[in-house]
Scaffold this motif. Structure first.
Motif, PDB file in Angstrom:
ATOM      1  N   MET A  63      -4.807 -86.863 -22.806  1.00 49.37           N
ATOM      2  CA  MET A  63      -3.550 -87.101 -22.087  1.00 49.37           C
ATOM      3  C   MET A  63      -2.604 -85.949 -22.387  1.00 49.37           C
ATOM      4  SD  MET A  63      -0.639 -90.130 -22.247  1.00 49.37           S
ATOM      5  CE  MET A  63      -1.078 -91.050 -20.768  1.00 49.37           C
ATOM      6  N   GLU A  64      -1.938 -85.476 -21.350  1.00 45.43           N
ATOM      7  CA  GLU A  64      -0.932 -84.432 -21.510  1.00 45.43           C
ATOM      8  C   GLU A  64       0.415 -85.004 -21.085  1.00 45.43           C
ATOM      9  OE1 GLU A  64       0.064 -80.104 -19.536  1.00 45.43           O
ATOM     10  OE2 GLU A  64      -2.049 -80.676 -19.848  1.00 45.43           O
ATOM     11  N   ILE A  65       1.386 -84.898 -21.972  1.00 40.86           N
ATOM     12  CA  ILE A  65       2.754 -85.334 -21.679  1.00 40.86           C
ATOM     13  C   ILE A  65       3.607 -84.076 -21.599  1.00 40.86           C
ATOM     14  CG2 ILE A  65       4.688 -86.770 -22.433  1.00 40.86           C
ATOM     15  CD1 ILE A  65       2.636 -88.267 -24.241  1.00 40.86           C
ATOM     16  N   TYR A  66       4.217 -83.853 -20.455  1.00 34.85           N
ATOM     17  CA  TYR A  66       4.982 -82.609 -20.317  1.00 34.85           C
ATOM     18  C   TYR A  66       6.468 -82.880 -20.077  1.00 34.85           C
ATOM     19  CZ  TYR A  66       4.474 -83.404 -15.239  1.00 34.85           C
ATOM     20  OH  TYR A  66       4.495 -83.942 -13.976  1.00 34.85           O
ATOM     21  N   PHE A  67       7.267 -82.025 -20.682  1.00 38.39           N
ATOM     22  CA  PHE A  67       8.724 -82.061 -20.539  1.00 38.39           C
ATOM     23  C   PHE A  67       9.139 -80.731 -19.901  1.00 38.39           C
ATOM     24  CE2 PHE A  67       7.473 -84.583 -24.132  1.00 38.39           C
ATOM     25  CZ  PHE A  67       8.291 -85.705 -24.112  1.00 38.39           C
ATOM     26  N   THR A  68       9.845 -80.810 -18.792  1.00 36.06           N
ATOM     27  CA  THR A  68      10.309 -79.596 -18.123  1.00 36.06           C
ATOM     28  C   THR A  68      11.832 -79.614 -18.055  1.00 36.06           C
ATOM     29  OG1 THR A  68       8.302 -79.519 -16.776  1.00 36.06           O
ATOM     30  CG2 THR A  68      10.178 -78.178 -16.042  1.00 36.06           C
ATOM     31  N   PHE A  69      12.448 -78.528 -18.538  1.00 39.72           N
ATOM     32  CA  PHE A  69      13.897 -78.430 -18.593  1.00 39.72           C
ATOM     33  C   PHE A  69      14.405 -77.578 -17.435  1.00 39.72           C
ATOM     34  CE2 PHE A  69      12.299 -78.698 -22.993  1.00 39.72           C
ATOM     35  CZ  PHE A  69      12.762 -79.975 -23.287  1.00 39.72           C
ATOM     36  N   GLY A  70      15.365 -78.128 -16.690  1.00 40.03           N
ATOM     37  CA  GLY A  70      15.928 -77.415 -15.557  1.00 40.03           C
ATOM     38  C   GLY A  70      17.334 -77.909 -15.282  1.00 40.03           C
ATOM     39  N   ALA A  71      17.786 -77.737 -14.048  1.00 31.75           N
ATOM     40  CA  ALA A  71      19.131 -78.165 -13.666  1.00 31.75           C
ATOM     41  C   ALA A  71      19.175 -78.416 -12.170  1.00 31.75           C
ATOM     42  CB  ALA A  71      20.172 -77.112 -14.063  1.00 31.75           C
ATOM     43  N   THR A  72      20.166 -79.199 -11.744  1.00 27.59           N
ATOM     44  CA  THR A  72      20.377 -79.464 -10.328  1.00 27.59           C
ATOM     45  C   THR A  72      21.086 -78.264  -9.692  1.00 27.59           C
ATOM     46  OG1 THR A  72      22.529 -80.489 -10.757  1.00 27.59           O
ATOM     47  CG2 THR A  72      20.602 -81.928 -10.785  1.00 27.59           C
ATOM     48  N   TYR A  73      21.280 -78.346  -8.383  1.00 31.25           N
ATOM     49  CA  TYR A  73      21.973 -77.264  -7.674  1.00 31.25           C
ATOM     50  C   TYR A  73      23.407 -77.098  -8.147  1.00 31.25           C
ATOM     51  CZ  TYR A  73      18.029 -76.974  -4.470  1.00 31.25           C
ATOM     52  OH  TYR A  73      16.775 -76.788  -3.943  1.00 31.25           O
TER      53      TYR A  73
ATOM     54  N   PHE B  26       3.031 -87.205 -16.848  1.00 29.39           N
ATOM     55  CA  PHE B  26       1.822 -87.519 -17.616  1.00 29.39           C
ATOM     56  C   PHE B  26       0.593 -87.093 -16.827  1.00 29.39           C
ATOM     57  CE2 PHE B  26       5.209 -90.437 -18.549  1.00 29.39           C
ATOM     58  CZ  PHE B  26       5.209 -90.569 -19.919  1.00 29.39           C
ATOM     59  N   LEU B  27      -0.346 -86.435 -17.506  1.00 29.68           N
ATOM     60  CA  LEU B  27      -1.632 -86.073 -16.920  1.00 29.68           C
ATOM     61  C   LEU B  27      -2.722 -86.764 -17.719  1.00 29.68           C
ATOM     62  CD1 LEU B  27      -1.088 -82.210 -16.477  1.00 29.68           C
ATOM     63  CD2 LEU B  27      -0.785 -83.986 -14.746  1.00 29.68           C
TER      64      LEU B  27
ATOM     65  N   GLU C  20       3.617 -80.883 -24.067  1.00 25.65           N
ATOM     66  CA  GLU C  20       3.946 -79.554 -23.558  1.00 25.65           C
ATOM     67  C   GLU C  20       5.408 -79.516 -23.145  1.00 25.65           C
ATOM     68  OE1 GLU C  20       1.087 -77.281 -21.285  1.00 25.65           O
ATOM     69  OE2 GLU C  20       2.633 -76.918 -19.763  1.00 25.65           O
ATOM     70  N   PHE C  21       6.093 -78.432 -23.525  1.00 26.33           N
ATOM     71  CA  PHE C  21       7.503 -78.243 -23.218  1.00 26.33           C
ATOM     72  C   PHE C  21       7.644 -76.978 -22.374  1.00 26.33           C
ATOM     73  CE2 PHE C  21       7.054 -80.650 -27.059  1.00 26.33           C
ATOM     74  CZ  PHE C  21       8.074 -81.597 -27.028  1.00 26.33           C
ATOM     75  N   ASN C  22       8.321 -77.102 -21.232  1.00 31.55           N
ATOM     76  CA  ASN C  22       8.401 -75.996 -20.284  1.00 31.55           C
ATOM     77  C   ASN C  22       9.841 -75.702 -19.882  1.00 31.55           C
ATOM     78  OD1 ASN C  22       5.353 -75.909 -19.499  1.00 31.55           O
ATOM     79  ND2 ASN C  22       5.938 -78.039 -19.203  1.00 31.55           N
ATOM     80  N   ALA C  23      10.128 -74.432 -19.658  1.00 31.25           N
ATOM     81  CA  ALA C  23      11.370 -74.017 -19.019  1.00 31.25           C
ATOM     82  C   ALA C  23      11.067 -73.833 -17.534  1.00 31.25           C
ATOM     83  CB  ALA C  23      11.889 -72.717 -19.630  1.00 31.25           C
ATOM     84  N   HIS C  24      11.824 -74.507 -16.668  1.00 27.01           N
ATOM     85  CA  HIS C  24      11.542 -74.452 -15.227  1.00 27.01           C
ATOM     86  C   HIS C  24      11.589 -73.018 -14.717  1.00 27.01           C
ATOM     87  CE1 HIS C  24      12.642 -75.053 -10.860  1.00 27.01           C
ATOM     88  NE2 HIS C  24      11.499 -75.717 -10.975  1.00 27.01           N
ATOM     89  N   THR C  25      12.565 -72.259 -15.175  1.00 26.56           N
ATOM     90  CA  THR C  25      12.673 -70.828 -14.878  1.00 26.56           C
ATOM     91  C   THR C  25      13.117 -70.119 -16.156  1.00 26.56           C
ATOM     92  OG1 THR C  25      15.002 -70.978 -14.203  1.00 26.56           O
ATOM     93  CG2 THR C  25      13.332 -71.289 -12.475  1.00 26.56           C
ATOM     94  N   LYS C  26      13.127 -68.800 -16.132  1.00 26.79           N
ATOM     95  CA  LYS C  26      13.522 -68.027 -17.310  1.00 26.79           C
ATOM     96  C   LYS C  26      14.938 -68.352 -17.762  1.00 26.79           C
ATOM     97  CE  LYS C  26      10.425 -64.109 -16.514  1.00 26.79           C
ATOM     98  NZ  LYS C  26      10.340 -62.650 -16.266  1.00 26.79           N
ATOM     99  N   GLU C  27      15.755 -68.813 -16.835  1.00 26.64           N
ATOM    100  CA  GLU C  27      17.146 -69.160 -17.147  1.00 26.64           C
ATOM    101  C   GLU C  27      17.235 -70.239 -18.222  1.00 26.64           C
ATOM    102  OE1 GLU C  27      20.960 -71.187 -14.790  1.00 26.64           O
ATOM    103  OE2 GLU C  27      19.112 -70.691 -13.709  1.00 26.64           O
ATOM    104  N   PHE C  28      16.192 -71.080 -18.324  1.00 22.33           N
ATOM    105  CA  PHE C  28      16.238 -72.218 -19.242  1.00 22.33           C
ATOM    106  C   PHE C  28      15.445 -71.969 -20.539  1.00 22.33           C
ATOM    107  CE2 PHE C  28      16.816 -73.799 -14.932  1.00 22.33           C
ATOM    108  CZ  PHE C  28      18.057 -74.406 -15.055  1.00 22.33           C
TER     109      PHE C  28
END
Length: 228
Positions: free
Chosen positions: A31-41, A51-52, A125-133
């Protein structure tokens, strides 16, 4: 926000319930649990949690997905890792890339016949949605490196990745400090560290600033002769 920790635990145990014998098949289950950090417009923070489910080679999304209108609390992340460490006594792998990092949790072969979560491996897994994050991502990475140093140090890649991370972080911090902040930091260092810092200067650089501090050149000459 504590509810999200319960929901994550429930999803783990719903897809692969706790079993008296956790190893049920020859095929490895992951099982893969991923967290992605980003922002709204309008620049409001978002944490996406998904979850995968599958095996080492192929995983697909489960029907569960959460979106938090804030960055998930660091303490919740720490509690999730601590929970997984009660089921999987070691972090088997630590991976770091430019916009993500991950932790893998596995149990030993001997524990396959024991009661527990019936996954062979769980990956956070922890991800930044774009380089900004990436700065946001680095806060979570730094927290985990400090809180779980002992557990992470057992992984084969930890020392290299940890040293690399610390060196990069040190350079970023030093580049961001102004003259006053640098002076304050040097001021609180023990004399032994200050002396080592000066020893690491090139001789030419050292003598340049030594002479500026001691304008009387005879003093420098006398000091050099004394040390001959």
């Amino acid at each position: 926000m504590t509810d999200i920790l319960t929901k994550i635990k429930d999803e783990i145990c719903t897809v692969h319930p706790i079993s008296k014998s956790r190893k049920k098949s020859k095929e490895s289950t992951v099982m893969e649990i991923y967290f992605t950090f980003g922002a709204t417009y309008d620049n409001k923070p978002i944490t996406a949690i998904g979850f995968l489910d599958g095996n080492e080679y192929s995983r697909s999304s489960t029907s569960t997905f959460y979106r938090l209108d804030e960055y998930i609390n660091l303490e919740i992340v720490n509690e999730l890792i601590s929970y997984l460490l009660t089921e999987y006594p070691c972090i088997s792998d630590f991976s770091l890339s430019s916009q993500s990092f991950s932790l893998s949790f596995e149990y030993s072969f001997e524990m396959g016949s024991q009661q527990g979560i019936s996954y062979d491996k769980i990956i956070l897994e922890f991800n930044a949605h774009t380089k900004e994050f990436i700065p946001i991502l680095n806060k979570y990475l730094s927290n985990i490196l400090v809180k779980f140093t002992n557990e992470l140090s057992q992984t084969s890649t930890f020392k290299y990745k940890y040293d690399e991370y610390c060196n990069n972080l040190k350079m970023n911090i030093l580049d961001s400090l102004d003259e006053k902040e640098i002076e304050q930091m040097i001021k609180i260092l023990p004399i032994e560290i200050k002396r080592e810092m000066l020893k690491n200067l090139s001789s030419q650089c050292f003598f340049k600033y030594y002479q500026e501090q001691n304008s009387n050149e005879d003093m420098l000459i006398k000091q050099l002769i004394k040390n001959e």
